[in-house]
Design a protein around this motif. Structure first.
Motif, PDB file in Angstrom:
ATOM      1  N   ILE A  40      37.335  51.765  42.777  1.00  0.00           N
ATOM      2  CA  ILE A  40      36.939  51.287  44.118  1.00  0.00           C
ATOM      3  C   ILE A  40      37.106  49.778  44.218  1.00  0.00           C
ATOM      4  CG2 ILE A  40      35.049  51.155  45.784  1.00  0.00           C
ATOM      5  CD1 ILE A  40      33.907  53.713  44.520  1.00  0.00           C
ATOM      6  N   THR A  41      36.651  49.032  43.204  1.00  0.00           N
ATOM      7  CA  THR A  41      36.772  47.567  43.272  1.00  0.00           C
ATOM      8  C   THR A  41      38.232  47.129  43.309  1.00  0.00           C
ATOM      9  OG1 THR A  41      36.638  47.367  40.847  1.00  0.00           O
ATOM     10  CG2 THR A  41      34.575  47.192  42.071  1.00  0.00           C
ATOM     11  N   ARG A  42      39.077  47.810  42.531  1.00  0.00           N
ATOM     12  CA  ARG A  42      40.508  47.432  42.527  1.00  0.00           C
ATOM     13  C   ARG A  42      41.155  47.741  43.871  1.00  0.00           C
ATOM     14  NH1 ARG A  42      39.857  48.837  37.067  1.00  0.00           N
ATOM     15  NH2 ARG A  42      40.139  51.058  37.464  1.00  0.00           N
ATOM     16  N   TYR A  43      40.778  48.874  44.475  1.00  0.00           N
ATOM     17  CA  TYR A  43      41.336  49.220  45.780  1.00  0.00           C
ATOM     18  C   TYR A  43      40.938  48.180  46.837  1.00  0.00           C
ATOM     19  CZ  TYR A  43      42.284  51.695  50.131  1.00  0.00           C
ATOM     20  OH  TYR A  43      42.745  52.027  51.387  1.00  0.00           O
ATOM     21  N   PHE A  44      39.668  47.797  46.839  1.00  0.00           N
ATOM     22  CA  PHE A  44      39.188  46.807  47.814  1.00  0.00           C
ATOM     23  C   PHE A  44      39.902  45.467  47.609  1.00  0.00           C
ATOM     24  CE2 PHE A  44      36.275  49.815  49.224  1.00  0.00           C
ATOM     25  CZ  PHE A  44      35.415  49.315  50.195  1.00  0.00           C
ATOM     26  N   GLU A  45      40.151  45.108  46.348  1.00  0.00           N
ATOM     27  CA  GLU A  45      40.829  43.841  46.072  1.00  0.00           C
ATOM     28  C   GLU A  45      42.290  43.899  46.512  1.00  0.00           C
ATOM     29  OE1 GLU A  45      40.736  39.907  44.933  1.00  0.00           O
ATOM     30  OE2 GLU A  45      39.058  41.323  44.980  1.00  0.00           O
ATOM     31  N   LYS A 104      40.812  42.566  38.724  1.00  0.00           N
ATOM     32  CA  LYS A 104      42.060  41.801  38.569  1.00  0.00           C
ATOM     33  C   LYS A 104      42.233  40.767  39.670  1.00  0.00           C
ATOM     34  CE  LYS A 104      43.187  44.640  35.202  1.00  0.00           C
ATOM     35  NZ  LYS A 104      43.035  44.230  33.801  1.00  0.00           N
ATOM     36  N   GLY A 105      41.127  40.363  40.305  1.00  0.00           N
ATOM     37  CA  GLY A 105      41.212  39.454  41.452  1.00  0.00           C
ATOM     38  C   GLY A 105      41.364  37.994  41.087  1.00  0.00           C
ATOM     39  N   CYS A 106      41.373  37.671  39.800  1.00  0.00           N
ATOM     40  CA  CYS A 106      41.533  36.279  39.364  1.00  0.00           C
ATOM     41  C   CYS A 106      42.720  36.203  38.407  1.00  0.00           C
ATOM     42  CB  CYS A 106      40.257  35.795  38.665  1.00  0.00           C
ATOM     43  SG  CYS A 106      40.392  34.143  37.947  1.00  0.00           S
ATOM     44  N   PRO A 107      43.553  35.169  38.517  1.00  0.00           N
ATOM     45  CA  PRO A 107      44.695  35.053  37.595  1.00  0.00           C
ATOM     46  C   PRO A 107      44.257  34.860  36.152  1.00  0.00           C
ATOM     47  CG  PRO A 107      44.421  33.044  38.890  1.00  0.00           C
ATOM     48  CD  PRO A 107      43.519  34.077  39.496  1.00  0.00           C
TER      49      PRO A 107
END
Length: 502
Positions: A201-206, A355-358
């Protein structure tokens, strides 16, 4: 060089009245106790005794914390405080720094057995007042819970608040927010699928750039949201579930018509983990319409009950820097990882979640901890050197003191205009005085804060011991040392910035 401890007199007067004793008279009474000895005088004029937000009183406390006060003398107890809670806390401070307390007219002297007995009585009454207030607040909260009132705070995500009336009492009712309620439904629909995880869910939202309160979605947020029955349509299936889990259900089964949501309150006797057990928690039908069908909500809740891998509230033991280190790229927390037979690292929690941060690169845990410890020792040593020098004049403090004098002078001028003034002038003057008085209180508080030493001698001694015995002290003591010195740390693999408390 030994610090010279001296006697101090404190006097306070709220307003000038014929039936009130002046500050000068209070000081004369107190000086009689000294039998001609020297003293330092602190006096607050125009300040109530209902709290401790008084500039001269705060200066007195600052002197006590520096170890410069031997005895405090007042005309009467109510000159120093009218709050028994504040008085009890003040007495604890006096005891900590071995300061005697004397009331010149009431013969309350903590250097005598009778005086210490009176002190203990005051503390007992303070405890009684604390417990009485707590009981009264708890009873009122419990009563409103049973009636389905919205109990303060912002609305849960997906809702917004609108005014309403319940049993003739004005309160607030939740209504669905057009945009965010759709994201709530999406979270429930996704998690109700057997193979979907929080991470999915978090990856989809990101990936879809969907933000929650302007930030990336985290698994802890999903976990709390999916447990909340505020979203669930209250029907008989939901009723039977909560009944089977031992919850206290206020409404009759006939009220569970499948349209409204529920409020779940922590009951008085709840002792287990409220996130994992519903026993003795209180379920009440709420006045708002629900967002999620009960079967979907129950699928998610039962799935959560079997999810053993996601645990919250564990005390961090991987590093004594837990909670202090932020990613230098995105600002989210850096968490220490531990893999058996391998070197630990600090990793960006946002990158781990979705994965929202490099990423901030690899930061080796042992090397980073050693670097921060060295920085702490150097910073504290520098603080001790600065602390030992003679105190210099603080220009900002001086500016505040000048501004305070100007505000008080303006208030005095306005007070002079009130005598014989017409209604229009009275209204203007009163409004202006209120504004100036608010500013005066703000300035006084800032002066008091700037006048107090930032670190007590006891705290300084404690930190010195921790840093000198770092390899032998307990983990929790290392945490205390970090809390005493550091506000936060921003870090990447090639850059570190520390925000210090000293």
């Amino acid at each position: 060089m030994d610090i010279i401890r001296e006697d101090c007199i404190y006097a306070r007067q709220s307003v000038d009245r014929k039936d009130s004793i002046s500050i000068e008279s209070q000081i004369d009474f107190c000086k009689y106790e000294l039998k001609g000895g020297s003293c330092k005088v602190f006096k607050d004029k125009g300040y109530s005794g209902k709290n401790t937000d008084r500039p001269e009183f705060q200066k007195l406390l600052g002197e006590i914390r520096k170890g410069r006060v031997r005895r405090v003398i007042v005309y009467k107890l109510d000159r120093i405080s009218r709050s028994i809670l504040d008085f009890a806390n003040m007495m604890e401070l006096f005891q900590e720094y071995d300061v005697e307390f004397v009331s010149s007219t009431e013969k309350f002297d903590t250097s005598t057995p009778m005086g210490r007995a009176m002190l203990n009585i005051c503390i007992v009454f303070a405890q009684l007042e604390r417990e009485t207030i707590q009981k009264r607040v708890t009873d009122a909260y419990y009563s409103r819970c049973l009636k389905g009132f919205h109990m303060s705070g912002q609305a849960p995500y997906g809702y917004q608040l609108e005014p309403t009336v319940v049993e003739g009492i004005r309160t607030k009712k939740m209504v669905a927010d057009p945009e965010t309620s759709q994201y709530v439904k999406l979270m429930f629909e996704m998690y109700s699928e057997p193979e979907t995880s929080f991470g999915d869910i978090t990856r989809y939202f990101e990936e879809q750039n969907i933000k929650v309160y302007g930030k990336s979605l985290f698994r802890t947020f999903i976990s709390q949201l999916l447990r909340n029955p505020v979203y669930a349509q209250a029907d008989l299936e939901l009723y039977e579930f909560f009944k089977s889990q031992g919850a206290a259900i206020v409404n009759d089964a006939s009220d569970f018509a499948g349209t409204n949501g529920c409020y779940l309150y922590q009951g008085r006797d709840v002792k287990e983990d409220k996130d994992r057990s519903l026993k003795d928690q209180i379920l009440v039908i709420a006045p708002h319409e629900a967002l999620i069908p009960s079967d979907v909500w129950l699928k998610c809740r039962k799935k959560l009950m079997t999810n053993k891998s996601f645990q919250q509230g564990r005390k961090p033991k991987n590093t004594w820097l837990a909670g202090k280190v932020k990613c230098g790229c995105c600002g989210y927390a850096l968490k220490a990882t531990h893999v058996p037979n391998s070197e630990g690292y600090f990793r960006c929690s946002k990158r781990t979640e979705n994965k929202g941060c490099p990423g901030c690169g690899k930061i080796r845990k042992s090397e980073f901890e050693e670097f921060i410890f060295s920085a702490m020792r150097a910073r504290f040593k520098n603080f001790q050197v600065r602390h030992s020098r003679e105190e210099k004049v603080n220009p900002k403090l001086t500016a505040h003191q000048i501004e305070l004098a100007q505000v008080e002078a303006e208030i005095e001028k306005l007070l002079d205009t009130l005598t014989g003034a017409n209604a229009t002038l009275l209204a203007y003057a009163n409004k202006k005085i209120e504004e100036l008085d608010t500013r005066r209180q703000t300035i006084s508080k800032e002066i008091a804060e700037m006048s107090i030493e930032t670190m007590s001698p006891q705290k300084e001694q404690e930190l010195s011991y921790y840093l000198d015995h770092w390899d032998s002290i307990e983990f929790d003591d290392k945490r205390k040392a970090v809390d005493g010195l550091i506000i936060s740390i921003s870090a990447t693999s090639d850059h570190v910035q520390v925000e210090w408390k000293i």
